[in-house]
Design an enzyme around this catalytic site. Structure first.
Site, PDB file in Angstrom:
ATOM      1  N   CYS A 108      46.089 -46.101 -13.822  1.00 23.60           N
ATOM      2  CA  CYS A 108      45.478 -46.412 -12.521  1.00 23.60           C
ATOM      3  C   CYS A 108      44.080 -45.811 -12.441  1.00 23.60           C
ATOM      4  O   CYS A 108      43.908 -44.596 -12.571  1.00 23.60           O
ATOM      5  CB  CYS A 108      46.341 -45.870 -11.385  1.00 23.60           C
ATOM      6  SG  CYS A 108      45.655 -46.240  -9.748  1.00 23.60           S
ATOM      7  N   GLU A 233      47.154 -59.587 -11.698  1.00 19.11           N
ATOM      8  CA  GLU A 233      46.449 -60.491 -10.785  1.00 19.11           C
ATOM      9  C   GLU A 233      46.795 -61.950 -11.049  1.00 19.11           C
ATOM     10  O   GLU A 233      46.899 -62.741 -10.115  1.00 19.11           O
ATOM     11  CB  GLU A 233      44.934 -60.277 -10.898  1.00 19.11           C
ATOM     12  CG  GLU A 233      44.456 -59.058 -10.145  1.00 19.11           C
ATOM     13  CD  GLU A 233      42.996 -59.149  -9.760  1.00 19.11           C
ATOM     14  OE1 GLU A 233      42.382 -60.214  -9.980  1.00 19.11           O
ATOM     15  OE2 GLU A 233      42.473 -58.166  -9.231  1.00 19.11           O
TER      16      GLU A 233
END
Length: 493
Positions: A108, A233
């Site tokens: 992350c 995504e």
């Protein structure tokens, strides 16, 4: 039963999964995972969970994992972010009976991860990471896996992966972007690093990055040799990506909303975010429904806005608009599920002329502060919203109230504080000195006096009760008994 490791774990537990839905904060919840599995996904991850919160908060555990147990939702890997070996182990022990493996997030790149010191911001602390992975590998009954980002240097990326494998990592997901590739500078993922890692380790490897269509999945597996491909995504904009199809958006939206109703509860913000992703291209055209989608407060309201979008799209289809030129250079009409490609950041350079620095200066120049008579057209969107709520709002810096600073910390002090301090400093001083501050609602002195008065009242009550019991009259004696006693005393000796 012995814990499965490496390729045996991938073959038997994960059933040789090739199509993987990535762990996505607030996005890869149960309903979305089930929708993705219906359309080709073979393995899913939970959203990233915070290990420390997971350990201390039973509600957090229940809402994010325990309540989402579902037979259809397997195989499943639970991902944690952590920076403490013991805390990570405690969280993993609490979760291991509800999933097939535990994943450590080392990828992350967001600012919240930097502040919390986890994710990709641990990638330079190899000693700590080795300890975390090794401890989890030794103590857990399920395998430990890791998700990482690459370094700029290929050799360093390879050594990083080998270190994790040696510590006990049984499956490695490699995102082919560096720590700095995010937001507007996301760029292209580097599959060469992924291929180098795959050749250097003896555990299964998943690739992540540049996956927008099923053809990208097949090409990635062929070029890198990985066992599976993870999509984030691409999956959010088209949950049927792994099927190789691009259905109308309303089909996916309606099916998702149906799954949400079948598996309650589902947080409203998660559902709203998914609909914004699915309808992304259409909402660029129908801005009024975009605002409506942002305002509604119920699942039914979200479904209603989605239905309105469907009807508008079907009207366009009836008018034959799908045969016209696609909006914004999209490969399909806007009502078809398709990936979102971030626009490249604009270079502030003037087409090869020597005016580059001047152009850059003009592009980067900040707006001047608004005057008090500034019109609403030149205000930022945020200030325009504030003015719509309060037409008399004044944004002139000169008219802002001036606050007197706290004597101790410099924060604004309470206007009527008896100590001339901010609330935090006032609370500490009032507690220390057993004093009151009505301005901040602090009643330490009053509370102590009240307790003392109550104690004094109890003591007085006890004393009064004792006096009453000692001075209370004796019960009258029997007359016959008294006569008998008197006669006895009058007898001669």
């Amino acid at each position: 039963m012995a814990k499965l490791q490496g390729f045996e774990f991938w073959r038997k537990t994960l059933k040789e999964a090739r199509f993987v839905v990535a762990p996505m904060v607030d996005q890869s919840e149960l309903a979305w995972r089930l929708l993705s599995r219906r359309h080709g996904a073979q393995l899913c991850y939970t959203p990233m969970l915070h290990a420390q919160v997971f350990v201390r908060d039973a509600n957090y555990r229940r809402e994010n994992l325990y309540n989402e147990v579902c037979e259809e939702d397997r195989p499943l890997i639970t991902q944690f972010c952590a920076n403490d070996p013991e805390v990570f182990l405690q969280a993993a022990l609490l979760a291991q009976n509800y999933c097939d493996a535990i994943d450590l997030n080392l990828g992350c790149p967001q600012m919240i991860a930097k502040r919390g010191h986890y994710g990709v911001f641990l990638q330079d602390e190899w000693e700590l990471l080795e300890k975390m992975v090794r401890l989890a590998h030794e103590k857990l009954s399920v395998p430990i896996t890791c998700k990482i980002r690459v370094f700029k240097e290929l050799e360093r990326t390879v050594r990083y992966a080998q270190m994790l494998e040696k510590a006990g990592c049984q499956l490695l997901t490699v995102h082919g972007r560096t720590k700095d590739q995010k937001g507007t500078v996301t760029g292209i993922a580097n599959w060469e690093h992924i291929m180098a890692v795959r050749k250097a380790v003896n555990i299964p490897v998943f690739a992540n990055g540049n996956i927008q269509h099923l053809s990208d999945v097949e090409r990635c597996i062929q070029e890198t040799g990985v066992q599976g491909v993870m999509s984030a995504e691409g999956n959010l904009h088209n949950p049927a990506l792994f099927e190789g199809s691009s259905p109308p958006v309303w089909e996916m939206a309606e099916e998702y909303l149906e799954v949400v109703k079948q598996h309650p509860p589902c947080t409203l913000s998660y559902v709203r975010a998914h609909l914004f992703k699915l309808w992304h291209h259409t909402l660029q055209i129908h801005q009024d429904l975009r605002e409506e989608l942002a305002k509604v407060k119920t699942i039914e309201g979200l479904a209603g806005v989605s239905k309105q979008l469907r009807l508008r799209c079907q009207e366009e289809i009836a008018r034959g608009k799908d045969a016209e030129e696609k909006e914004g250079g999209l490969p399909f009409p806007h009502w078809i599920c398709q990936p979102y490609v971030r626009p490249e950041p604009k270079e502030p350079v003037a087409n090869g002329n020597s005016q580059g620095p001047e152009v850059k200066k003009a592009v980067c120049q900040k707006r001047a502060l608004e005057d008090s008579d500034t019109t609403a057209d030149t205000l930022s969107k945020n200030k325009q919203k504030k003015r719509s709520r309060n037409p008399h709002k004044n944004f002139c810096p000169e008219h802002k109230p001036k606050y007197i600073k706290c004597e101790q910390c410099g924060n604004p002090k309470g206007n009527k504080c008896v100590f001339n301090l901010c609330r935090g400093c006032c609370k500490k001083k009032a507690f220390r000195e057993v004093a009151d501050c009505p301005s901040h609602g602090l009643r330490f002195k009053t509370r102590v006096e009240k307790q003392k008065a109550e104690e004094d009242g109890r003591k007085e009550g006890c004393a009064t009760e004792t006096e009453r019991s000692s001075s209370s009259p004796q019960p009258p004696s029997d007359p016959s008994t008294e006569l008998q006693v008197q006669s006895e005393t009058q007898l001669p000796l």
